[in-house]
Scaffold this motif. Structure first.
Motif, PDB file in Angstrom:
ATOM      1  N   ARG A  98       3.448   0.234  18.086  1.00  0.00           N
ATOM      2  CA  ARG A  98       3.376  -1.172  18.510  1.00  0.00           C
ATOM      3  C   ARG A  98       2.156  -1.392  19.404  1.00  0.00           C
ATOM      4  O   ARG A  98       1.393  -2.338  19.201  1.00  0.00           O
ATOM      5  N   ASN A  99       1.960  -0.498  20.372  1.00  0.00           N
ATOM      6  CA  ASN A  99       0.802  -0.620  21.264  1.00  0.00           C
ATOM      7  C   ASN A  99      -0.508  -0.418  20.509  1.00  0.00           C
ATOM      8  O   ASN A  99      -1.461  -1.178  20.693  1.00  0.00           O
ATOM      9  N   ALA A 100      -0.553   0.609  19.662  1.00  0.00           N
ATOM     10  CA  ALA A 100      -1.778   0.888  18.899  1.00  0.00           C
ATOM     11  C   ALA A 100      -2.112  -0.271  17.976  1.00  0.00           C
ATOM     12  O   ALA A 100      -3.272  -0.696  17.873  1.00  0.00           O
ATOM     13  N   MET A 101      -1.097  -0.813  17.316  1.00  0.00           N
ATOM     14  CA  MET A 101      -1.313  -1.913  16.377  1.00  0.00           C
ATOM     15  C   MET A 101      -1.774  -3.172  17.105  1.00  0.00           C
ATOM     16  O   MET A 101      -2.718  -3.838  16.658  1.00  0.00           O
ATOM     17  N   LEU A 141       0.802  -1.232   0.000  1.00  0.00           N
ATOM     18  CA  LEU A 141       0.000   0.000   0.000  1.00  0.00           C
ATOM     19  C   LEU A 141       0.831   1.276   0.000  1.00  0.00           C
ATOM     20  O   LEU A 141       0.267   2.367  -0.013  1.00  0.00           O
ATOM     21  N   ASN A 142       2.135   1.170   0.016  1.00  0.00           N
ATOM     22  CA  ASN A 142       2.986   2.350   0.218  1.00  0.00           C
ATOM     23  C   ASN A 142       2.801   3.475  -0.781  1.00  0.00           C
ATOM     24  O   ASN A 142       3.081   4.620  -0.467  1.00  0.00           O
ATOM     25  N   LYS A 143       2.349   3.199  -1.999  1.00  0.00           N
ATOM     26  CA  LYS A 143       2.222   4.245  -3.009  1.00  0.00           C
ATOM     27  C   LYS A 143       0.812   4.819  -3.102  1.00  0.00           C
ATOM     28  O   LYS A 143       0.557   5.721  -3.879  1.00  0.00           O
ATOM     29  N   LEU A 161      -7.628   3.179   4.585  1.00  0.00           N
ATOM     30  CA  LEU A 161      -6.891   2.357   3.624  1.00  0.00           C
ATOM     31  C   LEU A 161      -7.719   1.172   3.159  1.00  0.00           C
ATOM     32  O   LEU A 161      -7.701   0.825   1.986  1.00  0.00           O
ATOM     33  N   CYS A 162      -8.438   0.564   4.082  1.00  0.00           N
ATOM     34  CA  CYS A 162      -9.261  -0.594   3.712  1.00  0.00           C
ATOM     35  C   CYS A 162     -10.383  -0.203   2.768  1.00  0.00           C
ATOM     36  O   CYS A 162     -10.729  -0.958   1.868  1.00  0.00           O
ATOM     37  N   ALA A 171      -3.356  -3.639   5.952  1.00  0.00           N
ATOM     38  CA  ALA A 171      -3.231  -2.187   6.130  1.00  0.00           C
ATOM     39  C   ALA A 171      -2.466  -1.872   7.414  1.00  0.00           C
ATOM     40  O   ALA A 171      -1.611  -0.982   7.432  1.00  0.00           O
ATOM     41  N   SER A 172      -2.739  -2.610   8.477  1.00  0.00           N
ATOM     42  CA  SER A 172      -2.027  -2.403   9.744  1.00  0.00           C
ATOM     43  C   SER A 172      -0.540  -2.667   9.590  1.00  0.00           C
ATOM     44  O   SER A 172       0.297  -1.909  10.079  1.00  0.00           O
TER      45      SER A 172
END
Length: 158
Positions: A130-133, A57-59, A90-91, A110-111
């Motif tokens: 890291r915590n949010a993910m 998804l980087n672009k 993103l999704c 996406a994550s």
């Protein structure tokens, strides 16, 4: 009985965002309540599999905006909120291109893409991301991951 998905998720995310010197496989005590053979769950291998999809998804324009929003978030709560909103955005973009992909896999992909990008480009945010993910994946896909039989059974490839 089912594996401890929360602990598996935290371990997978830890290794996904870990630096090379952190990959000694001694993170936490990830135990399974199931009767699977010891060693079936390997968070380093799963993180490596997830890492291979991180560049997809980087672009994307939505990805660029999500990154900008995340790097501007300061507190852990703000990072968690922006992380969740960014993954959902993103999704929405991604779903039209990969409609056959399960919604849970879209969230995971996406994550992973967001987490890896931020690790590389905003290392100061790594612990907050890291915590949010971990929290996001545990709240949004843990039931589905459990239905698959744990992270080692999730079909992460695109």
């Amino acid at each position: 009985m089912a594996p401890n998905i929360k602990a598996q998720t935290e371990s997978v995310v830890y290794y996904l965002l870990a630096d090379e010197d952190e990959c000694d496989r001694s993170y936490g005590d990830v135990e399974s309540d199931s009767k699977e053979a010891p060693g079936d769950f390997d968070p380093v291998i799963i993180a490596d599999r997830l890492r291979t999809i991180g560049d997809a998804l980087n672009k994307d324009q939505s990805f660029t905006k999500a990154i900008k929003d995340l790097t501007e978030a300061v507190t852990e709560e703000a990072v968690a909120t922006v992380f969740e909103q960014s993954v959902e955005t993103l999704c929405e973009t991604y779903v039209s291109r990969e409609a056959a992909l399960a919604p849970e896999l879209q969230l995971i992909h996406a994550s992973v893409a967001l987490g890896l990008y931020l690790k590389k480009n905003s290392p100061a945010l790594k612990d907050k991301v890291r915590n949010a993910m971990s929290n996001f994946l545990n709240s949004r896909v843990s039931r589905w991951v459990a239905q698959q039989g744990g992270w080692d059974k999730v079909p992460v490839a695109m």
